[in-house]
Design a protein around this motif. Structure first.
Motif, PDB file in Angstrom:
ATOM      1  N   THR A 192       0.827  -1.207   0.000  1.00  0.00           N
ATOM      2  CA  THR A 192       0.000   0.000   0.000  1.00  0.00           C
ATOM      3  C   THR A 192       0.864   1.260   0.000  1.00  0.00           C
ATOM      4  O   THR A 192       0.594   2.219  -0.728  1.00  0.00           O
ATOM      5  N   ALA A 193       1.916   1.225   0.845  1.00  0.00           N
ATOM      6  CA  ALA A 193       2.817   2.376   0.900  1.00  0.00           C
ATOM      7  C   ALA A 193       3.515   2.572  -0.438  1.00  0.00           C
ATOM      8  O   ALA A 193       3.675   3.715  -0.913  1.00  0.00           O
ATOM      9  N   ALA A 194       3.926   1.435  -1.041  1.00  0.00           N
ATOM     10  CA  ALA A 194       4.599   1.540  -2.340  1.00  0.00           C
ATOM     11  C   ALA A 194       3.643   2.083  -3.406  1.00  0.00           C
ATOM     12  O   ALA A 194       4.027   2.927  -4.232  1.00  0.00           O
ATOM     13  N   GLU A 195       2.390   1.590  -3.374  1.00  0.00           N
ATOM     14  CA  GLU A 195       1.411   2.095  -4.338  1.00  0.00           C
ATOM     15  C   GLU A 195       1.145   3.585  -4.118  1.00  0.00           C
ATOM     16  O   GLU A 195       1.026   4.346  -5.088  1.00  0.00           O
ATOM     17  N   LYS A 196       1.043   3.983  -2.841  1.00  0.00           N
ATOM     18  CA  LYS A 196       0.832   5.401  -2.548  1.00  0.00           C
ATOM     19  C   LYS A 196       2.010   6.233  -3.005  1.00  0.00           C
ATOM     20  O   LYS A 196       1.842   7.311  -3.598  1.00  0.00           O
ATOM     21  N   GLU A 197       3.212   5.719  -2.718  1.00  0.00           N
ATOM     22  CA  GLU A 197       4.412   6.439  -3.151  1.00  0.00           C
ATOM     23  C   GLU A 197       4.483   6.525  -4.667  1.00  0.00           C
ATOM     24  O   GLU A 197       4.842   7.567  -5.229  1.00  0.00           O
ATOM     25  N   ALA A 198       4.113   5.403  -5.320  1.00  0.00           N
ATOM     26  CA  ALA A 198       4.119   5.406  -6.781  1.00  0.00           C
ATOM     27  C   ALA A 198       3.088   6.400  -7.326  1.00  0.00           C
ATOM     28  O   ALA A 198       3.344   7.124  -8.299  1.00  0.00           O
TER      29      ALA A 198
END
Length: 355
Positions: A192-198
């Protein structure tokens, strides 16, 4: 215990000898003893042939020795010699008091004395020291000399170890499951954090791309738009209130500059009018291709005429102080195709020009 001779198998009968029965009781008509199932008179018909050397002693009456009869009865009962009596009617045996009173003491009988008690005590001690059971012993245990108690203890310990191993396996499985759930949760959070960061990076990249595109557009516009004059100072802005203006507020943007400073076309267009305009002094109106009009007022001179085509940066006049002014400056106004006045500063900024 001393052993007794086994009793003869077959029908057993008892008899009361004639010489000892009072008043000839039990005698028949011939004077002989009357036979019944209570007689003791073995014959060839009632006694089975047996192996070995046996003989039947002649009866000499109970008077000879009451002890013999008592011992014989006890021996016969102890050895099971009257087992065959089950096939015949039960016959009660009654002994005279004299016989009962003269029976031998049990301890005086063979195998019933003190030696028998010692033997029983020894047997009890051996039994007490022996294992309770050998049911749980295997052949390997017996070969190794393992006792039943040790075997039972070993099996209890083995069962306890097995149960502990199962409990440890269950606990391990639960721990691994919890760890897997936690790992999945952490992985989901990281995802989720990676998707948000992306997404943020994508939005930032998009914003940067849009900013870059706008900069390029403004640069292109700037290449096609230009400042109306140079060496200037902004002295009054659009909408500024004051008594110096007949409408009560300023309707344009003032560029204060020395008299004679060149006035330029901000964009390519057609000169709509050029001449005297009352309080505006000498004024030039430049109409752009989209219908927008740019007003240049208070000029000291004009170098273009109505209907003339001009390009961006072309000189169309000079800065002056004609009309209603307090000093030399260029008064610039911007009007839409519908005739409404707009803020020249904002309009120039939209074209990539920052006065």
């Amino acid at each position: 215990m001393a052993s007794n001779k086994p009793a003869l198998e077959g029908p057993v009968a008892t008899v009361a000898p004639a010489d000892n029965l009072p008043y000839g009781h039990g005698l028949g008509e011939s004077g002989e003893a009357e036979r019944s199932w209570g007689e003791w008179n073995p014959t060839e018909e009632t006694v089975r042939p047996v192996r070995g050397r046996h003989r039947v002693a002649k009866q000499r009456g109970l008077a000879r020795s009451s002890t013999v009869l008592g011992v014989g009865v006890i021996a016969a009962v102890g050895a099971g010699g009257i087992a065959t009596a089950q096939d015949k009617p039960a016959v009660s045996i009654s002994l005279p008091d004299v016989i009962a009173d003269n029976l031998p003491d049990a301890t005086s009988l063979p195998g019933m004395g003190s030696s028998s008690t010692a033997e029983r005590d020894t047997a009890s001690e051996v039994l007490a020291q022996a294992p309770l059971t050998s049911a749980g012993l295997t052949a390997a245990d017996s070969e190794q000399g393992t006792t039943a108690g040790e075997a039972l203890r070993a099996r209890i310990l083995q069962q306890a170890e097995q149960q502990q191993a199962e409990a440890d396996a269950t606990q391990k499985a639960a721990t691994e499951t919890a760890a897997a759930v936690e790992a999945a949760s952490q992985a989901k959070k990281q995802q989720t954090a990676a998707e948000k960061e992306a997404a943020e990076a994508k939005a930032k990249a998009k914003a940067e791309a849009e900013a870059k595109a706008e900069a390029e557009r403004l640069a292109k516009l700037a290449a096609s738009y230009a400042l109306p004059t140079s060496s200037y100072t902004i002295t009054s802005t659009f909408g500024q209130a004051g008594s110096l203006w007949s409408s009560g507020q300023h309707t344009g943007l003032d560029f204060a500059a020395p008299t004679g400073t060149p006035v330029k076309a901000v964009h390519s267009g057609t000169v709509k009018s050029a001449g005297w305009s009352g309080s505006y002094g000498y004024r030039t109106v430049l109409e752009l291709d989209d219908g927008t009009e740019i007003w240049y007022a208070h000029q000291s001179s004009m170098t273009v005429t109505a209907g003339q085509k001009v390009s961006t940066g072309d000189v169309i006049g000079r800065v002056g102080a004609t009309g209603n002014v307090t000093g030399p400056h260029l008064h610039l106004e911007v009007h839409t195709a519908g005739g409404a006045g707009v803020d020249p500063m904002a309009w120039l900024n939209g074209k990539g020009i920052n006065p």
